[in-house]
Design a protein around this motif. Sequence first.
Motif, PDB file in Angstrom:
ATOM      1  N   LEU A 192       0.804  -1.228   0.000  1.00  0.00           N
ATOM      2  CA  LEU A 192       0.000   0.000   0.000  1.00  0.00           C
ATOM      3  C   LEU A 192       0.835   1.275   0.000  1.00  0.00           C
ATOM      4  O   LEU A 192       0.296   2.358  -0.237  1.00  0.00           O
ATOM      5  N   VAL A 207      -9.078  -0.190   1.245  1.00  0.00           N
ATOM      6  CA  VAL A 207      -8.856  -1.535   1.765  1.00  0.00           C
ATOM      7  C   VAL A 207     -10.098  -2.001   2.499  1.00  0.00           C
ATOM      8  O   VAL A 207     -10.656  -1.270   3.318  1.00  0.00           O
ATOM      9  N   THR A 221      -4.375   4.946   4.162  1.00  0.00           N
ATOM     10  CA  THR A 221      -5.359   4.248   3.355  1.00  0.00           C
ATOM     11  C   THR A 221      -6.774   4.469   3.888  1.00  0.00           C
ATOM     12  O   THR A 221      -6.995   4.589   5.078  1.00  0.00           O
ATOM     13  N   ARG A 274       0.237   4.243  -2.343  1.00  0.00           N
ATOM     14  CA  ARG A 274      -1.031   3.981  -3.027  1.00  0.00           C
ATOM     15  C   ARG A 274      -2.203   4.420  -2.146  1.00  0.00           C
ATOM     16  O   ARG A 274      -3.150   3.669  -1.923  1.00  0.00           O
ATOM     17  N   SER A 275      -2.148   5.623  -1.660  1.00  0.00           N
ATOM     18  CA  SER A 275      -3.175   6.105  -0.738  1.00  0.00           C
ATOM     19  C   SER A 275      -4.549   6.191  -1.383  1.00  0.00           C
ATOM     20  O   SER A 275      -5.558   6.285  -0.686  1.00  0.00           O
ATOM     21  N   CYS A 330      -1.872  -1.236   7.871  1.00  0.00           N
ATOM     22  CA  CYS A 330      -2.293  -0.555   6.636  1.00  0.00           C
ATOM     23  C   CYS A 330      -2.190   0.960   6.785  1.00  0.00           C
ATOM     24  O   CYS A 330      -1.715   1.656   5.871  1.00  0.00           O
TER      25      CYS A 330
END
Length: 232
Positions: free
Chosen positions: A75, A83, A106, A78-79, A100
Amino acid sequence: MSANARRAGNAIIAGMVRDLVIYGTGGFAREVHQLLEDLNSRRQEWNIVGFLDDDDAKWGKDVHGLPVLGNAGWLAGRSEVGVSVGIGGPRSKKDVVERCRAAGGTSFPVLVHPLAWIGNRVKLGEGTIICAGARITTDIEIGRHVILNLDATVCHDTVIEDYVTIAPSVNVSGGVRLMEGADIGTNASFIPGVRVGAWSKVGAGAAVVRDVAAAATVVGVPARVVGAPNGG
């Protein structure tokens, strides 16, 4: 958020397809994938990128035709990817959520199966998953990362705190409080007004007729303590 706010939020992003990964590859994670497919069958809302798992032996393999991409470290950077944590165990679920977050801000969307029924005066915290057949009435607060599984019912004035997992066909009467991390087994039931302590476990089919201490394990009809509280 309230059910009305959630619906309004969905209306705002109508037509926008959001990227999402599912954390876990076990049975419940695959059920979450099915839930997402059912949502997409009504309105394409989620681009399911793949699965994450802590078992590196699964990385690079496929589950339901989607790749297992890595663990929480995937992750990083890759905000924009949401999830959904498909893990039933409350402590493991909380650990995954924290890792996470540490990987990079996230988001954890609320997922409600289209065949669930939720009243207008219900608050749902981030990351909560409501499965098919669940029924939630009125004046109810549900915290973050709660799982309400198939055909579970929750009645008026109940509070369900963060990281609680409720298995299929559980019946929660009015005014109950399930504290953080409580793990509720299949077909358990609760009389009105009982309190179930943090990180406790309620066995399948148990009938809870009195308060349950934190970290205790109770089973049976009526439920009795079989695991002494340990403060954890």
